[in-house]
Write a protein that holds these residues in place. Structure first.
Motif, PDB file in Angstrom:
ATOM      1  N   GLU A 173       0.876  -1.311  -0.109  1.00 51.82           N
ATOM      2  CA  GLU A 173       0.084   0.039  -0.066  1.00 51.82           C
ATOM      3  C   GLU A 173       0.862   1.398   0.025  1.00 51.82           C
ATOM      4  O   GLU A 173       0.641   2.440  -0.739  1.00 51.82           O
ATOM      5  CB  GLU A 173      -0.999  -0.075   1.280  1.00 51.82           C
ATOM      6  CG  GLU A 173      -1.514   1.287   1.448  1.00 51.82           C
ATOM      7  CD  GLU A 173      -3.212   1.118   0.844  1.00 51.82           C
ATOM      8  OE1 GLU A 173      -3.854   1.906   0.901  1.00 51.82           O
ATOM      9  OE2 GLU A 173      -3.593   0.034   0.137  1.00 51.82           O
ATOM     10  N   GLN A 231       0.739   3.698  -3.028  1.00 52.40           N
ATOM     11  CA  GLN A 231       0.224   5.217  -2.888  1.00 52.40           C
ATOM     12  C   GLN A 231       1.291   6.221  -2.990  1.00 52.40           C
ATOM     13  O   GLN A 231       0.953   7.289  -3.890  1.00 52.40           O
ATOM     14  CB  GLN A 231      -0.085   5.482  -1.370  1.00 52.40           C
ATOM     15  CG  GLN A 231      -1.204   4.611  -0.833  1.00 52.40           C
ATOM     16  CD  GLN A 231      -2.621   5.505  -1.383  1.00 52.40           C
ATOM     17  OE1 GLN A 231      -2.802   6.128  -1.849  1.00 52.40           O
ATOM     18  NE2 GLN A 231      -3.498   4.667  -0.803  1.00 52.40           N
ATOM     19  N   ARG A 290      -1.575  -7.190  -5.478  1.00 50.00           N
ATOM     20  CA  ARG A 290      -1.851  -5.747  -5.847  1.00 50.00           C
ATOM     21  C   ARG A 290      -1.239  -5.219  -6.936  1.00 50.00           C
ATOM     22  O   ARG A 290      -0.415  -6.025  -7.581  1.00 50.00           O
ATOM     23  CB  ARG A 290      -1.106  -5.179  -4.560  1.00 50.00           C
ATOM     24  CG  ARG A 290      -1.911  -5.174  -3.303  1.00 50.00           C
ATOM     25  CD  ARG A 290      -3.023  -4.578  -3.048  1.00 50.00           C
ATOM     26  NE  ARG A 290      -3.490  -4.130  -1.879  1.00 50.00           N
ATOM     27  CZ  ARG A 290      -3.690  -2.670  -1.700  1.00 50.00           C
ATOM     28  NH1 ARG A 290      -3.038  -1.558  -2.080  1.00 50.00           N
ATOM     29  NH2 ARG A 290      -3.898  -2.566  -0.545  1.00 50.00           N
ATOM     30  N   ASP A 342      -5.895   1.337  -4.083  1.00 47.32           N
ATOM     31  CA  ASP A 342      -6.961   0.816  -3.327  1.00 47.32           C
ATOM     32  C   ASP A 342      -7.368  -0.442  -3.723  1.00 47.32           C
ATOM     33  O   ASP A 342      -8.373  -1.079  -2.946  1.00 47.32           O
ATOM     34  CB  ASP A 342      -7.945   1.860  -3.006  1.00 47.32           C
ATOM     35  CG  ASP A 342      -8.749   2.395  -4.128  1.00 47.32           C
ATOM     36  OD1 ASP A 342      -8.298   2.086  -5.071  1.00 47.32           O
ATOM     37  OD2 ASP A 342      -9.595   2.937  -3.900  1.00 47.32           O
ATOM     38  N   ARG A 389      -7.693  -4.273  -4.433  1.00 47.50           N
ATOM     39  CA  ARG A 389      -7.053  -5.271  -3.945  1.00 47.50           C
ATOM     40  C   ARG A 389      -7.664  -6.662  -4.319  1.00 47.50           C
ATOM     41  O   ARG A 389      -8.938  -6.722  -4.713  1.00 47.50           O
ATOM     42  CB  ARG A 389      -7.388  -5.287  -2.326  1.00 47.50           C
ATOM     43  CG  ARG A 389      -6.966  -4.234  -1.531  1.00 47.50           C
ATOM     44  CD  ARG A 389      -7.516  -3.852  -0.268  1.00 47.50           C
ATOM     45  NE  ARG A 389      -6.897  -5.107   0.596  1.00 47.50           N
ATOM     46  CZ  ARG A 389      -7.470  -5.913   1.661  1.00 47.50           C
ATOM     47  NH1 ARG A 389      -8.951  -5.916   1.756  1.00 47.50           N
ATOM     48  NH2 ARG A 389      -7.094  -6.644   2.263  1.00 47.50           N
TER      49      ARG A 389
END
Length: 254
Positions: free
Chosen positions: A133, A137, A217, A231, A233
């Motif tokens: 993540e 990001q 991911r 975001d 998944r």
């Protein structure tokens, strides 16, 4: 969720390639071994077809862990994962052990670190979902309003096949160059697919049994551009092998 990661990590700049896999194992289980970039690699007097710079895919979660341990051993680091003797002695393989596709185990592997804390492991490993993540990001911020086709292989520009890694513009994160964080192949993560955990150095291994779905991911070459988001998944059981799933390795720096 709010997450605090307390240790710096070393991250591969690209997904693991067919060349990397072949050089360590002598085999190439990838589906996309035939193509415009194909050639015959030679190892131990055997010829193996590969597209060297394409990401390895058709790889199970178990296989990714075994490969991580191989990399650790070759670089004189303590392997991050421990498989019990029964698992290794009775492992099931696809098309025989020479395929390199280790598909299941009788027990989930143990983390070879104090208290089983994966963030304390010395060797190479799959990233936790918190680490995935974090990278995605930051990658999204780095790309910003840039043209996605300049940074990722996805449905609209991939010809629906994997492409050589590192051929797009680099995504700059903390001054370092990364490629294919979005698109090309989905990437296995260490964690079980479940509710995202917050807190300090989170990891989701609750119910860490051998067939609980593991997180993936980043999207792949078949993903529509609107779904290449940090975001998004995905998850599959660890014995699944897919033409669109590969991995990259990370290591905690101490």
């Amino acid at each position: 969720v709010e997450v605090t990661l307390t240790h710096p990590i070393e991250v591969m700049s690209t997904p693991v390639t067919q060349r990397m896999w072949f050089e360590l194992t002598g085999v190439n289980p990838a589906f996309y071994k035939k193509g415009a970039n194909s050639f015959l690699g030679i190892k131990d007097y055997r010829h193996v077809l590969l597209q060297a710079d394409h990401p390895i895919e058709y790889i199970t979660w178990w296989s990714a862990l075994r490969f991580a341990n191989l990399v650790s051993t070759n670089t004189r680091l303590k392997p991050a994962y421990l498989f019990d003797r029964e698992t290794l002695a009775n492992a099931n393989y696809i098309k025989g052990a020479s395929s390199g596709l280790f598909i299941n185990a009788f027990k989930a592997p143990k983390i070879n670190a104090p208290g089983g804390n994966i963030y304390e492991a010395e060797g190479y490993r799959l990233p936790t979902e918190a680490e995935q993540e974090y990278l995605l990001q930051l990658a999204s911020v780095a790309i910003g309003t840039g043209e996605l086709t300049s940074y990722a292989w996805f449905e609209q520009n991939s010809s629906r096949t994997t492409q050589p890694v590192g051929t797009h513009k680099p995504i700059i994160i903390n001054g370092n160059k990364f490629y294919d964080l979005f698109g090309n192949v989905l990437e296995w993560g260490n964690d079980i697919l479940g509710k995202l955990k917050g807190g300090v150095n989170p990891v989701n291994l609750r119910g860490h049994t051998r067939e609980r779905s593991r997180v993936m991911r980043g999207g792949d070459y078949r993903t529509h551009d609107i779904y290449l988001r940090p975001d998004r998944r995905y998850g599959e059981t660890p014995s699944t092998h897919s033409v669109s799933t590969g991995f990259r390795l990370v290591r905690t720096l101490k």
